[in-house]
Design an enzyme around this catalytic site. Structure first.
Site, PDB file in Angstrom:
ATOM      1  N   ASP A  11       0.840  -1.194   0.000  1.00 42.22           N
ATOM      2  CA  ASP A  11       0.000   0.000   0.000  1.00 42.22           C
ATOM      3  C   ASP A  11       0.876   1.245   0.000  1.00 42.22           C
ATOM      4  O   ASP A  11       1.807   1.359   0.814  1.00 42.22           O
ATOM      5  CB  ASP A  11      -0.902   0.022   1.235  1.00 42.22           C
ATOM      6  CG  ASP A  11      -1.956  -1.071   1.217  1.00 42.22           C
ATOM      7  OD1 ASP A  11      -2.177  -1.664   0.137  1.00 42.22           O
ATOM      8  OD2 ASP A  11      -2.557  -1.319   2.273  1.00 42.22           O
ATOM      9  N   GLY A  39      -6.487 -10.024   0.738  1.00 42.48           N
ATOM     10  CA  GLY A  39      -6.200 -11.384   1.173  1.00 42.48           C
ATOM     11  C   GLY A  39      -5.187 -11.415   2.298  1.00 42.48           C
ATOM     12  O   GLY A  39      -5.409 -12.052   3.341  1.00 42.48           O
ATOM     13  N   ASN A  41      -4.279  -8.975   4.287  1.00 43.28           N
ATOM     14  CA  ASN A  41      -4.810  -8.310   5.480  1.00 43.28           C
ATOM     15  C   ASN A  41      -5.673  -9.267   6.299  1.00 43.28           C
ATOM     16  O   ASN A  41      -5.559  -9.353   7.532  1.00 43.28           O
ATOM     17  CB  ASN A  41      -5.664  -7.103   5.091  1.00 43.28           C
ATOM     18  CG  ASN A  41      -4.895  -6.011   4.387  1.00 43.28           C
ATOM     19  OD1 ASN A  41      -3.665  -5.990   4.397  1.00 43.28           O
ATOM     20  ND2 ASN A  41      -5.619  -5.089   3.781  1.00 43.28           N
ATOM     21  N   LEU A 218     -21.552  -2.161   9.082  1.00 47.52           N
ATOM     22  CA  LEU A 218     -22.221  -0.859   8.996  1.00 47.52           C
ATOM     23  C   LEU A 218     -21.361   0.276   9.522  1.00 47.52           C
ATOM     24  O   LEU A 218     -21.880   1.305   9.962  1.00 47.52           O
ATOM     25  CB  LEU A 218     -23.542  -0.912   9.779  1.00 47.52           C
ATOM     26  CG  LEU A 218     -24.522  -2.018   9.364  1.00 47.52           C
ATOM     27  CD1 LEU A 218     -25.680  -2.100  10.348  1.00 47.52           C
ATOM     28  CD2 LEU A 218     -25.034  -1.786   7.948  1.00 47.52           C
ATOM     29  N   GLY A 222     -21.851  -0.715  13.649  1.00 53.11           N
ATOM     30  CA  GLY A 222     -21.628  -2.109  13.997  1.00 53.11           C
ATOM     31  C   GLY A 222     -21.900  -3.059  12.851  1.00 53.11           C
ATOM     32  O   GLY A 222     -21.481  -2.843  11.723  1.00 53.11           O
ATOM     33  N   GLY A 248     -12.463  -3.252   7.560  1.00 50.31           N
ATOM     34  CA  GLY A 248     -13.252  -4.342   7.005  1.00 50.31           C
ATOM     35  C   GLY A 248     -12.488  -5.650   6.958  1.00 50.31           C
ATOM     36  O   GLY A 248     -13.023  -6.711   7.297  1.00 50.31           O
ATOM     37  N   ASP A 249     -11.219  -5.590   6.561  1.00 47.30           N
ATOM     38  CA  ASP A 249     -10.411  -6.811   6.501  1.00 47.30           C
ATOM     39  C   ASP A 249     -10.157  -7.371   7.892  1.00 47.30           C
ATOM     40  O   ASP A 249     -10.138  -8.592   8.089  1.00 47.30           O
ATOM     41  CB  ASP A 249      -9.085  -6.531   5.797  1.00 47.30           C
ATOM     42  CG  ASP A 249      -9.276  -6.231   4.319  1.00 47.30           C
ATOM     43  OD1 ASP A 249     -10.269  -6.703   3.738  1.00 47.30           O
ATOM     44  OD2 ASP A 249      -8.427  -5.518   3.758  1.00 47.30           O
ATOM     45  N   SER A 288      -2.312  -1.642  11.472  1.00 47.52           N
ATOM     46  CA  SER A 288      -3.403  -1.258  12.372  1.00 47.52           C
ATOM     47  C   SER A 288      -4.164  -2.452  12.940  1.00 47.52           C
ATOM     48  O   SER A 288      -4.980  -2.286  13.852  1.00 47.52           O
ATOM     49  CB  SER A 288      -4.396  -0.361  11.621  1.00 47.52           C
ATOM     50  OG  SER A 288      -5.128  -1.101  10.660  1.00 47.52           O
TER      51      SER A 288
END
Length: 299
Positions: A11, A39, A41, A218, A222, A248-249, A288
């Site tokens: 990244d 993948g 992540n 969301l 949550g 999300g990952d 992170s």
């Protein structure tokens, strides 16, 4: 055991006070690089959550290959299926605004070389009940082949419908568990601007048709999910986000690890939602991703 068949990237991250509008140039205030790829992540998240994880994918023969795998290697991920190929490693160019929101462009590089043969390699050591995780940053034929063959073998498949592609709706129906954010879910369902009630009703309809477990993340609100006819909701943490790029990952990897560890569905959702929230507190995708000890401080 969890096997991830997916992308491995570097990244390239620039930070700005706000994201530019189309055609606009804004001044940046920082730049960094970090290992990424949806993948990789998700594999790292599952590994940091405590699962035994095997990463199957491809990197190029360039200066990005080693750093793209460094954190996975450090965490003890099985990288025997991460093959080197001629050409560049995949990259993602990421802009992060001052509110933590981001825009991303992905250049596949080595990820674009993956085929059904690589899917066979991913599935070869797996047995019924093992978990195979996939996303849409590798070629569609490889994803589709892996989903079909996994079902024949009794392997549990988890598909994260990101980045959303034209074939996403068709391919998602081949998986046992589908994880989408709210925008992706609207695209999958063919309906924009859902409110909460409409979203839940649509989930119930799709679940009744397919029997699949459906999970919709969301953001700050949550997650909502349906499994075996029962709708579940779970909250994340109240935070001020620094960078949402890995959230999300992180959720996906931690959720799969929760199932792998035998957690009940609600507990797996809650732990994944907490982990996703914590991932917003630091910049970069893989750096992170929280360790399990951090997540367990927030029951």
């Amino acid at each position: 055991m969890i096997t991830v068949f997916g992308s491995i990237n570097m990244d390239l991250i620039a930070t700005t006070e706000r994201l530019p509008k189309p055609g606009e140039t804004v001044a940046g205030n920082g730049f960094s690089t970090a290992a990424g790829g949806k993948g990789a992540n998700q594999a790292l998240a599952a590994r940091r959550a405590g699962s035994v994880v095997r990463m199957v994918g491809a990197v190029g023969r360039d200066e990005f290959a080693e750093p793209a795998l460094a954190l996975l290697k450090e965490a003890g991920t099985d990288l025997s299926g991460a093959k080197p190929v001629d050409g560049p490693t995949g990259i993602a160019v990421i802009l992060v605004g001052g509110d933590g929101e981001n825009v991303i462009a992905v250049v596949p590089g080595a990820n674009g070389t993956l085929t059904s043969a690589d899917a066979d390699a991913a599935l070869a050591p797996m047995k019924a009940g093992d978990i195979l995780m996939l996303q849409f940053e590798i070629p569609v034929p490889a994803v589709e082949y892996a989903l079909v063959k996994a079902r024949e073998k009794g392997v549990v498949t988890v598909i994260n419908t990101a980045p959303l592609i034209a074939e996403a709706s068709r391919l998602a129906r081949l998986a046992d568990i589908v994880i989408a954010n709210e925008t992706e879910f609207e695209r999958l369902a063919g309906e924009d601007g859902m409110d909460d009630a409409r979203r839940e009703a649509t989930m119930r309809t799709l679940h009744a048709q397919t029997g699949q477990t459906l999970i919709i993340t969301l953001g700050a609100d949550g997650v909502i999910a349906i499994r075996d006819g029962i709708v579940s909701r779970s909250a994340g943490l109240a935070i001020d986000p620094v960078d949402t790029v890995g959230a999300g990952d992180t959720f996906c990897g931690y959720f799969a690890a929760g199932l792998d560890a035998g957690l009940d569905f609600a507990a797996a959702l809650r732990r994944a939602a907490v982990a996703g929230s914590l991932a917003c507190l630091k910049p970069g995708a893989q750096p992170s991703i929280p360790l399990i000890a951090e997540v367990e401080r927030h029951p």
